[in-house]
Scaffold this motif. Structure first.
Motif, PDB file in Angstrom:
ATOM      1  N   LYS A 199     -10.021  13.870 -15.092  1.00 29.83           N
ATOM      2  CA  LYS A 199      -9.885  13.514 -16.516  1.00 29.83           C
ATOM      3  C   LYS A 199     -10.329  12.067 -16.753  1.00 29.83           C
ATOM      4  O   LYS A 199     -10.985  11.758 -17.748  1.00 29.83           O
ATOM      5  CB  LYS A 199      -8.432  13.694 -16.970  1.00 29.83           C
ATOM      6  CG  LYS A 199      -8.066  15.140 -17.274  1.00 29.83           C
ATOM      7  CD  LYS A 199      -6.562  15.312 -17.440  1.00 29.83           C
ATOM      8  CE  LYS A 199      -6.060  14.863 -18.796  1.00 29.83           C
ATOM      9  NZ  LYS A 199      -6.419  15.771 -19.899  1.00 29.83           N
ATOM     10  N   ALA A 200      -9.960  11.197 -15.825  1.00 21.57           N
ATOM     11  CA  ALA A 200     -10.318   9.783 -15.989  1.00 21.57           C
ATOM     12  C   ALA A 200     -11.824   9.569 -15.860  1.00 21.57           C
ATOM     13  O   ALA A 200     -12.375   8.644 -16.449  1.00 21.57           O
ATOM     14  CB  ALA A 200      -9.575   8.940 -14.956  1.00 21.57           C
ATOM     15  N   LEU A 201     -12.479  10.425 -15.087  1.00 21.70           N
ATOM     16  CA  LEU A 201     -13.923  10.249 -14.867  1.00 21.70           C
ATOM     17  C   LEU A 201     -14.773  10.985 -15.898  1.00 21.70           C
ATOM     18  O   LEU A 201     -15.983  10.776 -15.968  1.00 21.70           O
ATOM     19  CB  LEU A 201     -14.301  10.752 -13.463  1.00 21.70           C
ATOM     20  CG  LEU A 201     -13.708   9.971 -12.295  1.00 21.70           C
ATOM     21  CD1 LEU A 201     -14.097  10.622 -10.975  1.00 21.70           C
ATOM     22  CD2 LEU A 201     -14.181   8.528 -12.318  1.00 21.70           C
ATOM     23  N   ALA A 202     -14.123  11.816 -16.712  1.00 18.53           N
ATOM     24  CA  ALA A 202     -14.868  12.722 -17.590  1.00 18.53           C
ATOM     25  C   ALA A 202     -15.748  11.997 -18.599  1.00 18.53           C
ATOM     26  O   ALA A 202     -16.770  12.528 -19.013  1.00 18.53           O
ATOM     27  CB  ALA A 202     -13.908  13.653 -18.316  1.00 18.53           C
ATOM     28  N   HIS A 203     -15.365  10.785 -19.000  1.00 17.41           N
ATOM     29  CA  HIS A 203     -16.194  10.083 -19.983  1.00 17.41           C
ATOM     30  C   HIS A 203     -17.074   9.026 -19.325  1.00 17.41           C
ATOM     31  O   HIS A 203     -17.550   8.108 -19.991  1.00 17.41           O
ATOM     32  CB  HIS A 203     -15.337   9.490 -21.103  1.00 17.41           C
ATOM     33  CG  HIS A 203     -14.431   8.379 -20.660  1.00 17.41           C
ATOM     34  ND1 HIS A 203     -13.249   8.591 -20.011  1.00 17.41           N
ATOM     35  CD2 HIS A 203     -14.543   7.044 -20.764  1.00 17.41           C
ATOM     36  CE1 HIS A 203     -12.666   7.429 -19.746  1.00 17.41           C
ATOM     37  NE2 HIS A 203     -13.443   6.473 -20.188  1.00 17.41           N
TER      38      HIS A 203
END
Lengths: 253, 310
Positions: free
Chosen positions: B147-151
């Motif tokens: 989730k933290a890397l998704a953007h």
């Protein structure tokens, strides 16, 4: 504006709604059907017309309002309270979004759900009574404004609530009584003068009255006053939410 | 090049009066891996939460990529990905949707290929349609990272990433961190394990009681941390001073001469232990037992702070 964020929140919240479709759709349909059977058919058949409308038809606007208000409030409050409860709200707080975007996403989804439920109940009512709508546009407008304003209220409740009990307590102790006593199932003109005056203090009364006007062209208070009341209520909720996000009240330490 | 994160005299007091951060000043360089090392309650999570926008600072400033975290919060937060310490996840959503949601929340348009790729790297691809509540703790941790890397953040905060995590995930995570570093992502991780700082970090910042005690290159710090003690139990307590021949070892007599303590550096070319044992024998001292021990983190903290003050 972070449109992607609004869209993401909206879709995420709506998918929660469709994931639990039994609870989301069936529960309001069943409970409304029971109201129609009990009030409309069983008791209603012994009641004369109310202001020229059969009692079964008369309660349709009130029933829709009852469900829409409670659904909008509970959906919106749950939608924002749940991330607080699980801790996943960290993501919302660390995202590049402002209060308006978060509110549009959460409240928009909650209002949409309430609107869908309102439409379902309206459709259900055709199975039980003969309903006519004199002012369809006004009806839709009242419905949308009610969904919106009560979703805003629910959003505030969800932010305020510190536990599940608090989450339930305002809908249970305040909203439900206000809806019942605001003339969902009766015309306030049937009340003694004193209680008629007291009812004027009930904000929900104006919404139900205006909504009923769009059906039968008869209302307890002038329709303009109803519109004004709901606009004021919406503005009040929006102001409260803007303040909450600016100060971080209950969400950002 | 200007530091990518600049923290200047940051203070945070809670309504209870507790002061979690007491004037933290810290520069984080672009592309580095910084380990924020400190005991529980030192202020690590508060510092990270404040930089990420979850907690409001009481005073002081933080800029991220030159953007003030309060005035230009959109630009600042868009650059940051955060992996929190707690497994805080929406239980009923599927892995793929949860990760995709995070991307949208940070203003990026939907990109299924990228999300799929992130899930593959984290070993989550076969779980993509699984509801999060059905996952094990380690798998949930992976979802948080995804989730933290998704953007596609340029800065990644990992708050205690390996707390309660099995060996396999730890290795996977280090591999992911390594790949991110190669892509130029700046990484800040908090930990109270020295080994973790040693394995991953370029620089180490030690924080305690809301203050940064020191910031140092890892290699320099590890030489401090490589110190061990050798405790030698003598058959008879030492009477009088140590023999002159043993002067160069810096021995310390403890427990009224019953034991001798020798501090040595495991990272040095020579520990000096062999020579010491020879010289002990030549001096006529008989040993009955010996033990070695590593200084605890707290002792190292104290040592570092004292050493700094000197």
């Amino acid at each position: 504006m972070n449109y992607q964020a609004m869209r993401a929140i909206y879709i995420f919240e709506m998918s929660r709604f469709f994931r639990t479709y039994r609870q989301s759709f069936l529960a309001p349909v069943i409970s409304t059907s029971l109201y129609f059977i009990v009030f409309g058919a069983a008791i209603g058949s012994r009641i004369d017309q109310v202001e020229g409308v059969s009692y079964g038809a008369f309660i349709v606007p009130g029933l829709i309002m009852l469900s829409v208000m409670t659904q909008a409030t509970s959906n919106a409050s749950f939608g924002i309270y749940f991330p607080k409860f699980t801790g996943s709200i960290y993501e919302l707080l660390s995202a590049p979004i402002n209060f308006l975007e978060a509110t549009v996403g959460y409240v928009g989804a909650a209002a949409s759900k309430a609107l869908i439920i309102g439409a379902i109940i309206f459709a259900t009512s055709f199975f039980f009574v003969d309903v006519q709508v004199m002012h369809p546009l006004a009806m839709v407008a009242f419905l949308i404004l009610t969904c919106l304003s009560f979703s805003l209220l629910g959003f505030i409740i969800g932010i305020w609530a510190g536990n599940f009990e608090q989450l339930q307590i305002i809908p249970l102790l305040i909203i439900t009584p206000l809806v019942f006593l605001g003339g969902s199932f009766y015309s306030t003109t049937m009340l003694p003068p004193f209680w008629q005056a007291v009812t004027l203090l009930n904000p929900v009364h104006y919404l139900i009255s205006g909504f009923r006007w769009s059906f039968f062209e008869q209302a307890d208070v002038p329709v303009g006053v109803s519109l004004l009341a709901i606009a004021a209520f919406t503005a009040l909720c929006l102001g409260a939410i803007a303040w909450i996000f600016r100060t971080g009240w209950r969400i950002r330490s | 090049m200007a530091p990518i994160v600049r923290v200047n005299d940051l203070r945070k007091s809670y309504a209870s009066g507790f002061e979690a951060l007491k004037g933290v000043t810290l520069d984080i360089e672009e592309g580095e891996i910084l380990a924020l090392l400190g005991p529980n309650g030192a202020g690590k999570t508060t510092l990270i939460s404040t930089i990420c926008g979850i907690t409001m600072p009481s005073s002081g400033t933080v800029t991220v990529g030159g953007n003030d975290i309060l005035k230009d919060y959109r630009a600042a937060r868009s650059m940051i990905g955060l992996v929190p310490q707690e497994l805080s996840l929406e239980a009923f959503e599927t892995v793929f949707n949860a990760v995709s949601f995070s991307r949208g929340l940070f203003g990026k348009s939907r990109n299924d290929a990228l999300v799929t790729d992130i899930l593959r790297q984290l070993g989550l691809l076969d779980k993509k349609d699984t509801k999060i509540m059905a996952l094990s703790g380690g798998m949930k941790r992976r979802v948080l990272i995804a989730k933290a890397l998704a953007h596609e953040p340029r800065i990644l905060f990992l708050d205690e990433p390996t707390a309660g995590v099995d060996v396999e995930l730890r290795k996977d995570m280090w591999a992911v961190v390594d790949r991110l570093r190669q892509d130029g992502v700046t990484i800040i991780l908090t930990t109270h394990y020295i080994e973790e700082a040693e394995a991953m970090a370029d620089r180490v910042a030690v924080i305690d009681k809301g203050q940064i005690m020191l910031v140092q290159d890892k290699d320099a710090l590890m030489s401090h941390m490589g110190q061990k003690e050798l405790i030698i139990q003598l058959d008879q307590p030492l009477v009088g001073d140590l023999p002159d021949a043993l002067g160069k070892y810096g021995l310390e007599a403890i427990e009224e001469g019953a034991r001798l303590r020798y501090v040595y550096d495991t990272k040095a070319d020579r520990t000096g232990i062999t020579a010491l044992l020879n010289d002990l024998q030549l001096a006529g001292l008989q040993m009955v037992d010996m033990e070695t021990r590593q200084s605890s983190l707290e002792e190292i903290f104290v040592g570092l702070v004292k050493g700094d003050a000197a």
